[in-house]
Scaffold this motif. Sequence first.
Motif, PDB file in Angstrom:
ATOM      1  N   SER A 169      -6.915  13.542 -17.874  1.00  0.00           N
ATOM      2  CA  SER A 169      -7.504  13.775 -16.557  1.00  0.00           C
ATOM      3  C   SER A 169      -7.962  12.488 -15.893  1.00  0.00           C
ATOM      4  N   GLY A 170      -8.480  11.557 -16.701  1.00  0.00           N
ATOM      5  CA  GLY A 170      -8.937  10.293 -16.131  1.00  0.00           C
ATOM      6  C   GLY A 170      -7.797   9.529 -15.494  1.00  0.00           C
ATOM      7  N   SER A 171      -6.687   9.423 -16.218  1.00  0.00           N
ATOM      8  CA  SER A 171      -5.533   8.701 -15.695  1.00  0.00           C
ATOM      9  C   SER A 171      -4.900   9.450 -14.533  1.00  0.00           C
ATOM     10  N   ALA A 172      -4.886  10.783 -14.608  1.00  0.00           N
ATOM     11  CA  ALA A 172      -4.351  11.579 -13.504  1.00  0.00           C
ATOM     12  C   ALA A 172      -5.252  11.441 -12.281  1.00  0.00           C
ATOM     13  N   GLY A 173      -6.552  11.594 -12.482  1.00  0.00           N
ATOM     14  CA  GLY A 173      -7.502  11.447 -11.382  1.00  0.00           C
ATOM     15  C   GLY A 173      -7.495  10.054 -10.814  1.00  0.00           C
ATOM     16  N   LYS A 174      -7.262   9.072 -11.683  1.00  0.00           N
ATOM     17  CA  LYS A 174      -7.181   7.686 -11.229  1.00  0.00           C
ATOM     18  C   LYS A 174      -6.100   7.540 -10.175  1.00  0.00           C
ATOM     19  N   ASN A 175      -4.988   8.234 -10.375  1.00  0.00           N
ATOM     20  CA  ASN A 175      -3.888   8.106  -9.426  1.00  0.00           C
ATOM     21  C   ASN A 175      -4.146   8.840  -8.122  1.00  0.00           C
ATOM     22  N   VAL A 176      -5.014   9.844  -8.151  1.00  0.00           N
ATOM     23  CA  VAL A 176      -5.458  10.458  -6.898  1.00  0.00           C
ATOM     24  C   VAL A 176      -6.254   9.426  -6.101  1.00  0.00           C
ATOM     25  N   VAL A 177      -7.146   8.731  -6.809  1.00  0.00           N
ATOM     26  CA  VAL A 177      -7.953   7.698  -6.155  1.00  0.00           C
ATOM     27  C   VAL A 177      -7.066   6.542  -5.703  1.00  0.00           C
ATOM     28  N   VAL A 178      -6.041   6.225  -6.503  1.00  0.00           N
ATOM     29  CA  VAL A 178      -5.087   5.182  -6.120  1.00  0.00           C
ATOM     30  C   VAL A 178      -4.482   5.508  -4.756  1.00  0.00           C
ATOM     31  N   MET A 179      -4.110   6.768  -4.556  1.00  0.00           N
ATOM     32  CA  MET A 179      -3.520   7.166  -3.277  1.00  0.00           C
ATOM     33  C   MET A 179      -4.529   7.064  -2.140  1.00  0.00           C
ATOM     34  N   LEU A 180      -5.780   7.463  -2.405  1.00  0.00           N
ATOM     35  CA  LEU A 180      -6.814   7.381  -1.372  1.00  0.00           C
ATOM     36  C   LEU A 180      -7.119   5.925  -1.012  1.00  0.00           C
ATOM     37  N   TRP A 190       0.793  -1.234   0.000  1.00  0.00           N
ATOM     38  CA  TRP A 190       0.000   0.000   0.000  1.00  0.00           C
ATOM     39  C   TRP A 190       0.822   1.279   0.000  1.00  0.00           C
ATOM     40  N   PRO A 191       1.809   1.459   0.885  1.00  0.00           N
ATOM     41  CA  PRO A 191       2.613   2.683   0.784  1.00  0.00           C
ATOM     42  C   PRO A 191       3.382   2.784  -0.520  1.00  0.00           C
ATOM     43  N   ILE A 192       3.780   1.636  -1.064  1.00  0.00           N
ATOM     44  CA  ILE A 192       4.481   1.645  -2.345  1.00  0.00           C
ATOM     45  C   ILE A 192       3.532   2.082  -3.457  1.00  0.00           C
ATOM     46  N   GLN A 193       2.289   1.580  -3.437  1.00  0.00           N
ATOM     47  CA  GLN A 193       1.309   1.993  -4.433  1.00  0.00           C
ATOM     48  C   GLN A 193       0.954   3.471  -4.276  1.00  0.00           C
ATOM     49  N   PHE A 194       0.957   3.963  -3.052  1.00  0.00           N
ATOM     50  CA  PHE A 194       0.690   5.386  -2.814  1.00  0.00           C
ATOM     51  C   PHE A 194       1.772   6.235  -3.486  1.00  0.00           C
ATOM     52  N   LEU A 195       3.023   5.860  -3.311  1.00  0.00           N
ATOM     53  CA  LEU A 195       4.128   6.607  -3.909  1.00  0.00           C
ATOM     54  C   LEU A 195       4.060   6.552  -5.430  1.00  0.00           C
ATOM     55  N   ALA A 196       3.736   5.378  -5.978  1.00  0.00           N
ATOM     56  CA  ALA A 196       3.602   5.251  -7.430  1.00  0.00           C
ATOM     57  C   ALA A 196       2.492   6.152  -7.952  1.00  0.00           C
ATOM     58  N   GLY A 197       1.386   6.196  -7.232  1.00  0.00           N
ATOM     59  CA  GLY A 197       0.269   7.046  -7.628  1.00  0.00           C
ATOM     60  C   GLY A 197       0.649   8.511  -7.621  1.00  0.00           C
ATOM     61  N   LEU A 198       1.455   8.918  -6.668  1.00  0.00           N
ATOM     62  CA  LEU A 198       1.883  10.314  -6.563  1.00  0.00           C
ATOM     63  C   LEU A 198       2.738  10.715  -7.765  1.00  0.00           C
ATOM     64  N   VAL A 199       3.674   9.849  -8.128  1.00  0.00           N
ATOM     65  CA  VAL A 199       4.558  10.144  -9.267  1.00  0.00           C
ATOM     66  C   VAL A 199       3.779  10.137 -10.579  1.00  0.00           C
ATOM     67  N   LEU A 200       2.904   9.133 -10.766  1.00  0.00           N
ATOM     68  CA  LEU A 200       2.160   9.029 -12.013  1.00  0.00           C
ATOM     69  C   LEU A 200       1.095  10.111 -12.149  1.00  0.00           C
ATOM     70  N   PHE A 201       0.582  10.595 -11.028  1.00  0.00           N
ATOM     71  CA  PHE A 201      -0.354  11.726 -11.100  1.00  0.00           C
ATOM     72  C   PHE A 201       0.328  12.914 -11.773  1.00  0.00           C
ATOM     73  N   ALA A 202       1.545  13.205 -11.352  1.00  0.00           N
ATOM     74  CA  ALA A 202       2.294  14.312 -11.949  1.00  0.00           C
ATOM     75  C   ALA A 202       2.533  14.071 -13.432  1.00  0.00           C
TER      76      ALA A 202
END
Length: 214
Positions: free
Chosen positions: A62-73, A42-54
């Motif tokens: 926007s869908g893929s970017a927003g997806k990574n916000v949800v990935v972090m949540l 989970w923390p690893i997926q959170f970090l991946a989501g943060l980088v990929l959001f950027a």
Amino acid sequence: MNWLNTEAFTLLGQHIKWSDMTGNVIGLLGLVFGWRRSIWSWPIQFLAGLVLFAAFATAHLSGSAGKNVVVMLVAVFGWRQWNRGKGGAADGHIAVRFATWRERAVLLGAAAAGTVAVAGLFLAYPSLSWDPWPDAYIFVGTVVAMYAQARGMVEFWFAWLLVDVVGVPLNFANGFAFSGFVYIIYGALVLWGMRDWWLRTRTDARPVLEGAPA
């Protein structure tokens, strides 16, 4: 942090971005930990989501970017779920199970309704996404897959496979070649992880069956 959005190298004629490569390598590691049923997934997926959001936010996806916000949540939710040890296995890892038919129906219904709703939003506001339907499909599919993983459902692997089917060509088409290549590797790991979790459901259930009255 501007270096993350620059080109790292060229692979098979495809330009590889630092952000794309970094986020997906981290995400791949998170999937491996998920296969091993380790809470560190989970923390690893959170970090991946943060980088990929950027990465995706700069590409007008926007869908893929927003997806990574949800990935972090969802990663935060998954960490809490697994940390509580609900259904914890004897080896210290999370116990896994197949979803009930009702849960499967809910997941499928949520995926279908969510995809239509998000795609409708993208169609109403074209500036949000250049590929509304596949972008919405990936967005919602990822959320469903991660939720199922947080609940320890074997079906989360099937959900990831369905996301990959659309995610691979979409990433190549939008210049995220490394994401496309990594999604292919994801596919192989998903099949491996699916087999492991499938067999694990029998292992986790065995003590209950052996202790049951004859």
